[in-house]
Design a protein around this motif. Structure first.
Motif, mmCIF file in Angstrom:
data_model
loop_
_atom_site.group_PDB
_atom_site.id
_atom_site.type_symbol
_atom_site.label_atom_id
_atom_site.label_comp_id
_atom_site.label_asym_id
_atom_site.label_seq_id
_atom_site.Cartn_x
_atom_site.Cartn_y
_atom_site.Cartn_z
ATOM 1 N N ALA A 1 1.076 -1.309 0.022
ATOM 2 C CA ALA A 1 -0.153 -0.068 -0.115
ATOM 3 C C ALA A 1 0.988 1.260 0.034
ATOM 4 N N GLY A 2 0.440 2.205 -0.839
ATOM 5 C CA GLY A 2 1.235 3.496 -0.961
ATOM 6 C C GLY A 2 0.827 4.507 0.142
ATOM 7 N N LYS A 3 -0.528 4.050 0.775
ATOM 8 C CA LYS A 3 -0.931 5.145 1.651
ATOM 9 C C LYS A 3 -1.516 4.321 3.076
ATOM 10 N N VAL A 4 -1.544 5.368 4.102
ATOM 11 C CA VAL A 4 -1.901 4.666 5.473
ATOM 12 C C VAL A 4 -2.955 5.731 5.944
ATOM 13 N N ALA A 5 -4.005 5.474 6.672
ATOM 14 C CA ALA A 5 -5.005 6.398 6.893
ATOM 15 C C ALA A 5 -5.251 6.054 8.309
ATOM 16 N N HIS A 6 -5.531 7.290 9.279
ATOM 17 C CA HIS A 6 -5.939 7.088 10.740
ATOM 18 C C HIS A 6 -7.100 8.039 10.919
ATOM 19 N N GLY A 7 -7.926 7.773 12.217
ATOM 20 C CA GLY A 7 -8.942 8.564 12.480
ATOM 21 C C GLY A 7 -8.840 9.562 13.329
ATOM 22 N N SER A 8 -7.447 10.034 13.631
ATOM 23 C CA SER A 8 -7.090 11.013 14.609
ATOM 24 C C SER A 8 -7.879 12.440 14.267
#
Length: 400
Positions: A113-120
């Motif tokens: 994956a070229g991206k990561v996401a978080h819900g902060s």
């Protein structure tokens, strides 16, 4: 060609549920959710989180098991250092984030994956903790933070999810609850004020135990290895101790502290096991460590907790402090006797072969065996020299 694959640090709560729908429906990305388990959840709870992820629309979901790593590389040292931020908070949630971010990076690299996401959000500490770890470990990976970037309220997130047909018991989303092995944080409308307590219903564990209960904790070189005579792994022990003590209402408090971004923050927490263990461990140390070991441990333990709270887990000095804390624990072995009561616990005492209090030199306030009264007179005279000379030279009042 753009890499559409994104790994989302997924908890199953409101914020990360919003992220799934937003990233898939609005941004057109392929979401692979990952729940980093650092302890505190049952098998059934983990299965429910996975089910919810697929229901909302992820491409794949995985649980990354990191409980033992979290204990060995963080909790152990928080216990050795008796770490309570502002003398109150055992870093229940903040300590987890470095390990969760690291696991997310490693998984993103594994699946390409070229991206990561978080819900902060944009007003808390977690955004810094996740971003900093990701920037250090994988500077080429893009970080996506929908909640922070859009400055969303919880009600706006709920309305968005309803629009896309996601139906849940949203009344429970009134409180932001972050559960973990070392404790659970609780945030809501009350913690945004400076004077309102959390209502009884907001606490994760309701009070059902009323009768006093005596328990014994067994420590070996600073680590708690047994409960009431039963040996078990440290992570199992923490989980079991919480189950026993939390129904008494033990471990509840509200922490007020300075955030990484400079504002004051207020959050409720329930941390029965960690508070009992820290206080029991500290009592055992009072009996088994020297005066100066206790002095320096207090300072370095506080510093360690501050650095971990402020996203500096990767700073090399942290390994140096861990080495010091570990070296102090060789004689921290013995039993601690505790009574659990509604809303509090009582430390009754310890037994240890390394108990310095049980030496034959003397008993405080009672008798001396290893020195005479004349020894004390001479010792006191020498001990007074530095202050006596200072006052003589500066001609100051003795009672100043």
């Amino acid at each position: 060609m753009e890499n559409k694959k994104v790994v989302l640090a997924y908890s199953g709560g409101l914020d990360t549920s919003y992220c799934v729908k937003y990233l898939t429906e609005v941004k057109g990305l392929e979401v692979h959710s990952a729940f980093v388990h650092t302890g505190g959840f049952s098998k059934e709870e983990l299965e429910e989180i996975e089910k919810n992820a697929y229901t909302i629309g992820v491409k794949s979901h995985t649980t990354l098991e990191k409980t033992e790593e979290f204990y060995q590389k963080a909790i152990k040292y928080l216990l050795f250092g008796n770490v309570l931020r502002n003398n109150t908070y055992p870093l229940s949630v903040s300590a987890e984030r470095a390990f969760q971010a690291k696991a997310i990076v490693e998984y993103a690299q594994l699946v390409g994956a070229g991206k990561v996401a978080h819900g902060s959000t944009g007003a808390g500490n977690d955004q810094v903790r996740f971003d900093l770890m990701i920037n250090v470990l994988a500077p080429d990976i893009e970080i996506i933070t929908p909640i922070r970037d859009q400055k969303l309220s919880r009600m706006e997130e709920i309305e968005f999810l309803k629009k896309y047909g996601v139906e849940k018991e949203w009344s429970k989303a009134k409180y932001s609850i972050n559960k973990g092995l070392w404790g659970t944080s609780v945030g809501g409308a009350e913690t945004l004020t400076s004077n309102q307590p959390l209502p009884e219903s907001a606490w994760p564990t309701q009070v059902t135990s009323k009768e006093p209960m005596d328990i014994t904790l067994h420590f070996e070189e600073g680590e708690c290895v047994g409960l009431n005579g039963e040996k078990m792994s440290q992570t199992d022990l923490i989980f079991k101790l919480h189950q026993i003590a939390a129904p008494y209402g033990i471990g509840r408090d509200i922490h007020v502290g300075d955030t990484i971004i400079g504002i004051k923050g207020r959050v409720g927490f329930e941390a029965a096991a960690s508070l009992i263990l820290i206080k029991a461990h500290h009592l055992l140390e009072k009996h088994t460590l020297s005066k100066w070991q206790m002095q320096w441990k207090s300072q370095l333990g506080d510093w360690y907790g501050m650095m971990l709270h402020e996203a500096q887990y990767l700073e090399p000095v942290m390994r140096d402090i861990e080495g010091f804390l570990s070296s102090t624990q060789k004689s921290v072995t013995g039993k601690v006797f505790i009574t659990l009561l509604p809303y509090r616990f009582q430390l009754n005492g310890i037994e240890s072969e390394y108990d310095i209090m049980q030496s034959k030199a003397g008993q405080y306030g009672e008798m001396n065996n290893a020195w005479s009264g004349e020894d004390v007179k001479g010792f006191t005279k020498i001990l007074s020299n530095a202050s006596k000379l200072y006052y003589q030279v500066n001609k100051l009042e003795k009672n100043a």
